[in-house]
Design a protein around this motif. Sequence first.
Motif, PDB file in Angstrom:
ATOM      1  N   LEU A  77     -37.719  17.031  14.816  1.00 35.77           N
ATOM      2  CA  LEU A  77     -38.298  18.137  15.591  1.00 35.77           C
ATOM      3  C   LEU A  77     -38.632  19.321  14.688  1.00 35.77           C
ATOM      4  N   ALA A  78     -37.773  19.583  13.705  1.00 35.31           N
ATOM      5  CA  ALA A  78     -38.031  20.688  12.779  1.00 35.31           C
ATOM      6  C   ALA A  78     -39.308  20.442  11.987  1.00 35.31           C
ATOM      7  N   ASP A  79     -39.533  19.195  11.584  1.00 31.65           N
ATOM      8  CA  ASP A  79     -40.758  18.862  10.849  1.00 31.65           C
ATOM      9  C   ASP A  79     -42.002  19.067  11.704  1.00 31.65           C
ATOM     10  N   ARG A  80     -41.854  18.990  13.021  1.00 28.35           N
ATOM     11  CA  ARG A  80     -42.993  19.089  13.942  1.00 28.35           C
ATOM     12  C   ARG A  80     -42.996  20.411  14.711  1.00 28.35           C
ATOM     13  N   LYS A  81     -42.284  21.400  14.200  1.00 21.05           N
ATOM     14  CA  LYS A  81     -42.103  22.655  14.936  1.00 21.05           C
ATOM     15  C   LYS A  81     -43.432  23.305  15.294  1.00 21.05           C
ATOM     16  N   GLY A  82     -44.343  23.420  14.338  1.00 15.77           N
ATOM     17  CA  GLY A  82     -45.622  24.065  14.606  1.00 15.77           C
ATOM     18  C   GLY A  82     -46.421  23.340  15.664  1.00 15.77           C
ATOM     19  N   GLU A  83     -46.432  22.021  15.584  1.00 14.15           N
ATOM     20  CA  GLU A  83     -47.155  21.196  16.556  1.00 14.15           C
ATOM     21  C   GLU A  83     -46.561  21.362  17.961  1.00 14.15           C
ATOM     22  N   ARG A  97     -45.094  33.387  19.314  1.00 12.63           N
ATOM     23  CA  ARG A  97     -43.760  33.789  18.853  1.00 12.63           C
ATOM     24  C   ARG A  97     -42.681  33.272  19.793  1.00 12.63           C
ATOM     25  N   GLU A  98     -42.892  33.424  21.107  1.00 11.44           N
ATOM     26  CA  GLU A  98     -41.913  32.952  22.082  1.00 11.44           C
ATOM     27  C   GLU A  98     -41.769  31.437  22.026  1.00 11.44           C
ATOM     28  N   ALA A  99     -42.894  30.739  21.888  1.00 10.12           N
ATOM     29  CA  ALA A  99     -42.850  29.279  21.820  1.00 10.12           C
ATOM     30  C   ALA A  99     -42.127  28.805  20.568  1.00 10.12           C
ATOM     31  N   GLY A 100     -42.390  29.456  19.434  1.00  8.13           N
ATOM     32  CA  GLY A 100     -41.700  29.086  18.203  1.00  8.13           C
ATOM     33  C   GLY A 100     -40.201  29.273  18.319  1.00  8.13           C
ATOM     34  N   GLY A 101     -39.790  30.361  18.979  1.00  6.41           N
ATOM     35  CA  GLY A 101     -38.364  30.592  19.182  1.00  6.41           C
ATOM     36  C   GLY A 101     -37.739  29.551  20.081  1.00  6.41           C
ATOM     37  N   GLU A 102     -38.469  29.136  21.110  1.00  2.59           N
ATOM     38  CA  GLU A 102     -37.931  28.117  22.013  1.00  2.59           C
ATOM     39  C   GLU A 102     -37.814  26.757  21.328  1.00  2.59           C
ATOM     40  N   ALA A 106     -34.419  24.313  20.579  1.00  2.00           N
ATOM     41  CA  ALA A 106     -34.217  22.877  20.788  1.00  2.00           C
ATOM     42  C   ALA A 106     -33.737  22.194  19.499  1.00  2.00           C
ATOM     43  N   ILE A 107     -34.322  22.577  18.377  1.00  4.55           N
ATOM     44  CA  ILE A 107     -33.891  22.033  17.081  1.00  4.55           C
ATOM     45  C   ILE A 107     -32.409  22.327  16.858  1.00  4.55           C
ATOM     46  N   ASP A 108     -32.020  23.558  17.117  1.00  6.05           N
ATOM     47  CA  ASP A 108     -30.629  23.966  16.907  1.00  6.05           C
ATOM     48  C   ASP A 108     -29.676  23.270  17.873  1.00  6.05           C
ATOM     49  N   VAL A 154     -39.042  22.912  26.568  1.00  8.74           N
ATOM     50  CA  VAL A 154     -38.382  22.174  25.495  1.00  8.74           C
ATOM     51  C   VAL A 154     -36.905  22.548  25.396  1.00  8.74           C
ATOM     52  N   ALA A 155     -36.544  23.799  25.620  1.00  9.61           N
ATOM     53  CA  ALA A 155     -35.145  24.215  25.480  1.00  9.61           C
ATOM     54  C   ALA A 155     -34.263  23.609  26.565  1.00  9.61           C
ATOM     55  N   ILE A 156     -34.697  23.668  27.832  1.00  3.98           N
ATOM     56  CA  ILE A 156     -33.839  23.165  28.904  1.00  3.98           C
ATOM     57  C   ILE A 156     -33.702  21.640  28.849  1.00  3.98           C
TER      58      ILE A 156
END
Length: 478
Positions: A77-83, A97-102, A106-108, A154-156
């Motif tokens: 997921l980290a490798d595909r974060k931008g996508e 910005r909000e989407a990147g944080g969300e 999920a990665i974390d 993605v987070a939930i």
Amino acid sequence: MTKRSNLIDGEWTDAESGDTFDTYDPASPDEVVGTYPESAAADAERAVEAAAAATEEWGSTPGPKRGRILSRASSILADRKGELAELLVREEGKTEREAGGEVQRAIDIFDYYGSKARDIGGKVKGASGADTVLRTKQEPVGVAALITPWNYPVAIPAWKIAPALAAGTTAVIKPATLAPGCTHAIAEALDEAGLPDGALNVVTGPGSEVGDTIASHDAVDAVSFTGSTGVGNAVYDTATADGKRVQLEMGGKNPTIVSDAADVGTAARIASWGAFGVTGQACTATSRAIVYEDVYDEFVDAIVEQADGIEPGDGLAGGDMGPQVTEDELEGTLDYVEIGRTEGATLETGGEALEREGHFVEPTVFSDVDPDSRLAQEEIFGPVLSVIQVSGYEEALEVANGVDYGLSAGIVTNDHHEANSFVEDIDAGVVKVNQQTTGVELHIPFGGMKASSSETYREQGEAGIDFYTISKTVYDSY
């Protein structure tokens, strides 16, 4: 436009009917983002059967091995974060910005539960008699049905899927039809990471078909739902009819109290972040600012300045606040603006849809709001803040607690006694002091009170694993 399939027993497959539905970009509503299977009860039943068939293999897999799969998925997921962030913006409407944080959240989450999987097992306690070992043993609960909303797509799903799999429980997830793409991305990452067939199954389609089927299926042992209170209560009734374990997280009408011991500029910034971040489309969003009379006028001026400084726009084009997810959600927000006017509240700023493509609305502030009015009592799920004047702490607490919900609540104050009293007195599952009501840490429990929650099990942290495991107590004499 991307076409995606259900994941059932390790196979990516269409709905039996062949029917599909499309998702659309809230900033460009004519633009199709993805096409998904419009599944029915038969598809959901096959997914549950696959999850049930996989319980023995996945449940008997050692915790550290399960954890390694989750950790690998985190890396993928980290490798595909931008996508993933771009997909989230285009299906749900958050800013980049909000989407990147969300997505990072999920990665974390997968990284966290990848580590926690090693600790699942039980505890040893001191026995009353000699030559005896007294211990507990944690085991997977079986099959979990997961039903997730569109506002954190993605987070939930991550904070339901990851602890279930860490615990050795298999799962069927029905993501919201407005924004299911990120759930598919999670499933793809887990599949690539080596998750066995059937351990996670993804089925898209209407709640009346897919959601009801997985919540009521005899082979399902636990149901975790996040969404509206009305739908959540119906899920609860369905799931508990045959004794299933249930976890519900639902709506909110979250207050931020502004004390006369607060810095008003700081309080306005905190309230603004909570009210207008993610376009107000969060169950933890600040909906009410409850302000002491001595600083009321100053706060109203400051919060209006904050709202007027926000420029709504396409999240991929630098907008400060994205659109609402659908035309219906936008119309619902505008209806509440009209309700506020009718009830006699003062519209200080905003309240209009933008005359441009997309479901955009201005950040909106009402003052002179009656705490018993609909504007102050009902969940709006849009960027609308009601400012309520009170005489001091006791009245502020009464107003803050005077709603059906009890999810998140905050106070802004430099009075330490006042802050500690608030922590004790407020009826909310998440309590914030000098912070916005939105945003929570992943390694501690999350959940609400009153109509915001079933008040059964919490999510996230070790509490998340508790929901997906069942404990045996072992008395072993030798």
